[in-house]
Each structure stands twice: as structure tokens, then as C-alpha cells.
Design an enzyme around this catalytic site. Structure first.
Site, mmCIF file in Angstrom:
data_model
loop_
_atom_site.group_PDB
_atom_site.id
_atom_site.type_symbol
_atom_site.label_atom_id
_atom_site.label_comp_id
_atom_site.label_asym_id
_atom_site.label_seq_id
_atom_site.Cartn_x
_atom_site.Cartn_y
_atom_site.Cartn_z
ATOM 1 C CG ASN A 13 -1.835 1.197 1.300
ATOM 2 O OD1 ASN A 13 -1.918 1.962 0.334
ATOM 3 N ND2 ASN A 13 -2.504 1.373 2.425
ATOM 4 C CE LYS A 15 -0.516 3.491 4.603
ATOM 5 N NZ LYS A 15 -0.506 3.658 6.045
ATOM 6 C CG HIS A 102 -6.269 2.236 4.992
ATOM 7 N ND1 HIS A 102 -5.855 3.220 5.843
ATOM 8 C CD2 HIS A 102 -5.252 1.348 4.903
ATOM 9 C CE1 HIS A 102 -4.613 2.936 6.249
ATOM 10 N NE2 HIS A 102 -4.234 1.796 5.679
ATOM 11 C CD GLU A 104 -3.306 5.881 6.392
ATOM 12 O OE1 GLU A 104 -3.289 5.829 5.150
ATOM 13 O OE2 GLU A 104 -2.384 5.449 7.105
ATOM 14 C CD GLU A 172 -4.105 -2.132 7.253
ATOM 15 O OE1 GLU A 172 -3.020 -2.452 6.791
ATOM 16 O OE2 GLU A 172 -4.623 -1.017 7.057
ATOM 17 N N GLY A 178 1.948 2.469 10.864
ATOM 18 C CA GLY A 178 3.010 3.470 10.818
ATOM 19 C C GLY A 178 3.704 3.749 12.147
ATOM 20 C CB SER A 215 4.372 -1.624 12.202
ATOM 21 O OG SER A 215 4.009 -0.287 12.495
HETATM 22 P P1 PGA Z 1 2.289 0.534 7.681
HETATM 23 O O1 PGA Z 1 0.868 0.777 7.003
HETATM 24 O O2 PGA Z 1 2.831 -0.774 7.151
HETATM 25 O O3 PGA Z 1 3.118 1.709 7.272
HETATM 26 O O4 PGA Z 1 2.078 0.468 9.148
HETATM 27 C C1 PGA Z 1 -0.004 -0.280 6.759
HETATM 28 C C2 PGA Z 1 -1.286 0.226 6.167
HETATM 29 O O5 PGA Z 1 -1.760 1.301 6.565
HETATM 30 O O6 PGA Z 1 -1.866 -0.411 5.277
#
Ligand code: PGA
Length: 252
Positions: A13, A15, A102, A104, A172, A178, A215
Site C-alpha cells: 500500500n 498510500k 482503510h 485513514e 489493521e 506506521g 508496521s
Molecule cells: P504501515 O501501514 O505498514 O506503514 O504500518 C499499513 C497500512 O496502513 O496499510
């Protein structure tokens, strides 16, 4: 629960990162490596780069990598919806998966259950496999309320009107995205069991793949992929680094 691929599914991903130069250069490296040039590898890129990435992949007759969108419109195939991208348009440019729900999008774009369910409808109707994300906030875990919150989030799938034949469900935890903080393998397993139970009851005939996201990196991927009932990983930050992503894929 049936897993959709023999190998574990790894979704990168990106983003809102990357540019055309990075896409050309990364795809070139991915296609040359057997760990990344595989049918179980999916790149979720910003809308604008999807046809570009597809064209780039097509330059290599051996390329097997798939592409995903990071969102889709809840509206129909076409219409007066300025700025929107429909599932039919995604299908038209060769998109095979789409991330829906997601955290976000839930957080910054205030997506409601109804909106997410509509997006799932649109994706499924147009033959795109949704990657439905769900996960609890830190407080819910600390208060030991997470299982009921997660179960509630899965209920959203009941709002989907079309028949779900194939679906990827990504656990998630919001606090892990993150942050470098990852739940223990037994914590992830507990949630995978919850998903498994839900799917057995409500989607017994669907082809379901579960993923863990939050992460994920080359140091923890082996343990994450060894969790029973976990079908792969959704990788954010670590997918932006080619050698790190190649190493992650090598465990799948
Ligand atoms: P990350 O993000 O691996 O940077 O923690 C995962 C995601 O949001 O899909």
C-alpha cells in the site's frame, strides 16, 4: 476458510507516495525478482498511476504482478460526480483489487459504514476484489473492548447488497499503522479466529483471504505469515523500499 492463493498474498500500500520515475524503476526491479514477480503480489498505487503502472508491467511479457486501487467511488459506473473514480473505470484500466475501509479513509474522509458497503457493492459488481480493512483504536485494546468493536466492524459486511464471492479481509489495528508497534502473534491470531468464525457463519461459500497490516517489515513478516488462518500481509511504509519489500515477499 478457503485461502484464495496457495502462496501468501502480499499487498503493497503505497498510500500517497511515489511518482512515475519511482514506478518505472521499482517495477523493473520487481519483475526481475522471482519473489516479487508473482501472482500473489499486489501493488496498491494512487489512482493517477494505475494505468501507467499497468502499461509499465505490460512491457515485460513475464510480469505477474497485480495492481490495486486505494479507494473507489460509492457511485454507479458513470454520472455527475466530479472528482470520483468508479469501479467500472478501475476495471477498464486493469485494476484487480481495491482497498476499502482503510482507517485513514475512515479517519480523514469520515467514511461511514453505509459508504463502505456501497463501495464494496460497486467493486464486487465490477469484478474487482475488495480488500476490506478493519481494526481497533489503541484505547479499545487497552480497555479490552477490542473484540466486540472488531466484531461490530465486521457486521458492516451485512450491508453489502451483492453476493460476496471473493473478499480479502485485512486486520489493521489503527495503533499499529506506521507506529512500529505490532500486536503479538497470539493477539493477531485471536482476531484471525474472530474473522474465521464470522466468515464460517455468514459467508460460508465465499473465497476469503485474511491479511494482517500494521508496521509489517522484513524482520517481523516471517512470524506474521506463520499465524494460523492468516493469508498474508498489507504492507505500508516498508513497501516503499524496494529491497525491504523484496525481502518481505521472499517469505510469502
Ligand atoms: P504501515 O501501514 O505498514 O506503514 O504500518 C499499513 C497500512 O496502513 O496499510
Amino acid at each position: 476458510m478457503e485461502q484464495s492463493v496457495a502462496k501468501k498474498l502480499i499487498v503493497a500500500n503505497w498510500k500517497m507516495h511515489g511518482n512515475s520515475e519511482k514506478i518505472i524503476s521499482d517495477i523493473q526491479k520487481y519483475v526481475a525478482d522471482s519473489a516479487t514477480n508473482a501472482e500473489n503480489i499486489v501493488l496498491a498505487l494512487p489512482f493517477i498511476y494505475l494505468p501507467f503502472a499497468k502499461a509499465e508491467l505490460k512491457k515485460y511479457s513475464t510480469s505477474k504482478i497485480k495492481i490495486a486501487a486505494q479507494d473507489v467511488s460509492k457511485f454507479l459506473c458513470s454520472g455527475p460526480y466530479t472528482g470520483e473514480i468508479s469501479a467500472e473505470m478501475l476495471k477498464d484500466v486493469g485494476v484487480e483489487y481495491v482497498i476499502i475501509g482503510h482507517s485513514e479513509r475512515r479517519m480523514f474522509f469520515h467514511e461511514t459504514n453505509h459508504t463502505m458497503a456501497k463501495k464494496l457493492d460497486m467493486a464486487i459488481e465490477n469484478g474487482i476484489t475488495p480488500i476490506f480493512c478493519f481494526g481497533e483504536e489503541k484505547l479499545a485494546r487497552e480497555k479490552r473492548k477490542y473484540l466486540e468493536i472488531l466484531a461490530e466492524q465486521l457486521q458492516l459486511l451485512h450491508l453489502v447488497e451483492v453476493t460476496i464471492q471473493e473478499l480479502v479481509i485485512a486486520y489493521e489495528p489503527v495503533w499499529s499503522i506506521g507506529s512500529g508497534e505490532v500486536p503479538t502473534t497470539s493477539d493477531i491470531h485471536e482476531v484471525m479466529e474472530l474473522v474465521h468464525g464470522f466468515v464460517q457463519n455468514y459467508l460460508p461459500h465465499a473465497k476469503i483471504t485474511t491479511l494482517y497490516g500494521g508496521s509489517v517489515n522484513s524482520a517481523n513478516i516471517k512470524d506474521i505469515l506463520s499465524i494460523n488462518n492468516n493469508g498474508g500481509a498489507l504492507v505500508g511504509g516498508a513497501s516503499l523500499d524496494v529491497s525491504e519489500f523484496k525481502e518481505i515477499c521472499s517469505y510469502a
